[in-house]
Design an enzyme around this catalytic site. Sequence first.
Site, PDB file in Angstrom:
ATOM      1  N   LYS A  15       4.110 -13.950  -2.641  1.00 44.89           N
ATOM      2  CA  LYS A  15       4.719 -14.981  -1.800  1.00 44.89           C
ATOM      3  C   LYS A  15       4.134 -15.054  -0.396  1.00 44.89           C
ATOM      4  O   LYS A  15       4.097 -16.125   0.210  1.00 44.89           O
ATOM      5  CB  LYS A  15       6.237 -14.776  -1.735  1.00 44.89           C
ATOM      6  CG  LYS A  15       6.937 -15.045  -3.057  1.00 44.89           C
ATOM      7  CD  LYS A  15       8.444 -14.947  -2.914  1.00 44.89           C
ATOM      8  CE  LYS A  15       9.130 -15.244  -4.242  1.00 44.89           C
ATOM      9  NZ  LYS A  15      10.602 -15.232  -4.119  1.00 44.89           N
ATOM     10  N   ASP A  74      13.110 -20.989  -1.836  1.00 39.42           N
ATOM     11  CA  ASP A  74      14.014 -19.857  -2.085  1.00 39.42           C
ATOM     12  C   ASP A  74      15.243 -19.909  -1.185  1.00 39.42           C
ATOM     13  O   ASP A  74      16.383 -19.785  -1.648  1.00 39.42           O
ATOM     14  CB  ASP A  74      13.284 -18.533  -1.854  1.00 39.42           C
ATOM     15  CG  ASP A  74      12.485 -18.086  -3.064  1.00 39.42           C
ATOM     16  OD1 ASP A  74      12.810 -18.527  -4.183  1.00 39.42           O
ATOM     17  OD2 ASP A  74      11.543 -17.298  -2.891  1.00 39.42           O
TER      18      ASP A  74
END
Length: 460
Positions: free
Chosen positions: A71, A107
């Site tokens: 990420k 997210d």
Amino acid sequence: MGADYRAELTGLFGDPVDENPTGAMMEAGFREQNLSYRYITMRVEKGKLKDAMEAVRTFGMRGVNLTIPHKVDVIPFLDELSPAAEITGAVNSVLNEEGTLIGENTDGKGFVTSLMEEDVFLTGRTVTILGAGGAARAVAVECALSGAKKIHIINKNEKRGRELADLVQEKTRARADYIPWVETVLIPDDTEILVNCTCVGLYPDTGRPDISYEQITEEMIVCDVVFNPPETDFLKEAEKHGAKTVNGLGMLVNQGALNYSLWTEHMAPKAVMKEVLEREFHLCSDNLSGEESSQDAQTRERTLIEKMVEYYAGDPKRVQHFLKVYEFARLIGEAEQLPEDELLLLKTAAIVHDIGIRISEQKYHSSSGKYQEKEGPAIAEPMLRSCGYEEEVIDRVLFLIAHHHTYDQIDGMDYQILVEADFLVNLFEDGSNRQIAENVKQNIFRTKTGLWYLEHMFMN
């Protein structure tokens, strides 16, 4: 015009990814809307991400998701970042716009949306976050942008922990600080929302973060971004201390829906996507031991009983009550020769019939049956799903929970026997006299077996 067999490609890059069910969720959405898209789950080891991102361009993939450990590492291989990705310094979704790779972070938005769906709002709240990786960065920043007044970052790596606290402090209006994670860490006293953003507890790991669980209170909301399994040991322990819990399933569905819309320019069919995920997790929970793909009814029943004992931990009266109701319901149901499917419904409902009593006492300071009927189904549903019960069983059990104190419209033998079993236990626990038992006999009991137990217990 000839047939077009080409599909737009999307997918997931990460390591590990074998147990990640995102593909099942996304593919279900594509089928629901008849879109020519495919989602491919791919293991990309650390150090090979650059080649993988070049492949996104080469294959003309519409977009990809990034998970552990990519990420943050993916950012140098992208052309642009969205404002959310730029602030958080982490990317979980990439959009390919004709060869231009744009990094996004869904997210945090997915996490905040999952809280709102549980009627949890962040304005003025103090949030404590365990971890400082990509998920933690997204959650911390989005919580701050959504109104949290203070963010505590607890992390073992001091450099990363301080960086995240400084990021929140500098880029948002929230205050933030770093707390070293040394051995069993203490949770700050002002914590209102506690979030595990580490990968501890992610399948096949069955551990839980090393924190002082004794500090968790009934006033806290405890969340986990781990979605496989949805009910982690971390959340189970928090439930034992009375905290409201929010699992990672909602975050996964909501961030997935955002990605879906980003890539397809269609509104995601969230209900379908969530249903598929829940089904996948039932199969996963059945396979944790690596044995058969489905639990037999006896094992599932025992699992539900264990969950209810954990739910009522420290309250032996409640535990003994539901176990006695369960046993009477089973005995009466078997003697009355209920079909197996009805007996299953009856026994399941007997185990969870009073699950709403604790929250009723907390919210209304009353254990009234009407409050139990109102509050019980919402608490029972996720527990039943986590045990792998089928939808039709869950629906009927939730109906029985919502009506088991309503006696003027009894519909079905499972309903009738549940009420009788509950009365047999309540009459004893309340110390009822013969006259009350006679009244109940005339107005409530209908089965031959239930009447036999009633008469032998209270009328001899």
